[in-house]
Design an enzyme around this catalytic site. Sequence first.
Site, PDB file in Angstrom:
ATOM      1  CB  SER A 132     -43.858 -18.419  -6.796  1.00 53.69           C
ATOM      2  OG  SER A 132     -43.379 -18.162  -5.486  1.00 53.69           O
ATOM      3  CE1 TYR A 145     -39.020 -19.403  -8.519  1.00 55.50           C
ATOM      4  CE2 TYR A 145     -39.707 -18.673  -6.341  1.00 55.50           C
ATOM      5  CZ  TYR A 145     -39.870 -19.514  -7.430  1.00 55.50           C
ATOM      6  OH  TYR A 145     -40.873 -20.462  -7.422  1.00 55.50           O
TER       7      TYR A 145
END
Length: 247
Positions: A132, A145
């Site tokens: 990501s 995250y």
Amino acid sequence: MTGASSGIGAATARRLAAEGFNVVLAARRRDRLDDLAKEIAGTVPGAAKIVPVTLDVTSQESVDALADAVGGCHVLVNNAGGAVGLDSVAGADLDDWRTMYETNVLGLVRVTKALLPKLVESGEGHVVNITSLAGHVAYEGGAGYNAAKFGAYAVNEVMRLELVAQPVRITEVAPGLVKTEEFSLVRFKGDEAKAEKPYEGVPEPLVAEDVADCVAWAVTRPPHVNIDRIDVQPRVQAAPYKLHREA
């Protein structure tokens, strides 16, 4: 293909099948995998072999069973993972952080370690890690995250160094804002109103097929060509924390 039961994983499985790959669909929800296998067989002309295998990347026993079930492996797509919550460091729910680390980092390592001998043996192995942009740029609300995806990025980079003398390519695909049916819903623990918030006013977020396209392009380059990293985000996104939203 890990995390193949929905979203980017399912889209990538469809695309790789269309490219002529035999595809092992691996995820926890076997019913979805069975449905996807039937769908691909019915919609992709001349689809190659599609095999659903139940997999929990947080379980060594499950990963070992996957490795035993796979006869050979040319391409591994580590896609299983995800985000949980928007906690700050000060307000961190450590169980959520542990879940993210177990799936995004340790799960990636577990599956790669188990299949690496088969990838090397193939003579043209390729590991694609779906990370990501959150693994490259920190943002408020992304602490847990960020930490997990930064970890996945680090593993990806070390693998390229460690395997440089082996016939195995290493590619990272780092998406920005992708609208799938489940990613945001899981992050917000089933709260549909909160799950829609990240996409409000964004005219055209990425969809799973956009990321699948990147994976397919990378794995179909000639064996001597390594695509190190693909950053892909919607045109209206300049950074994980910078999006143009229409009123």
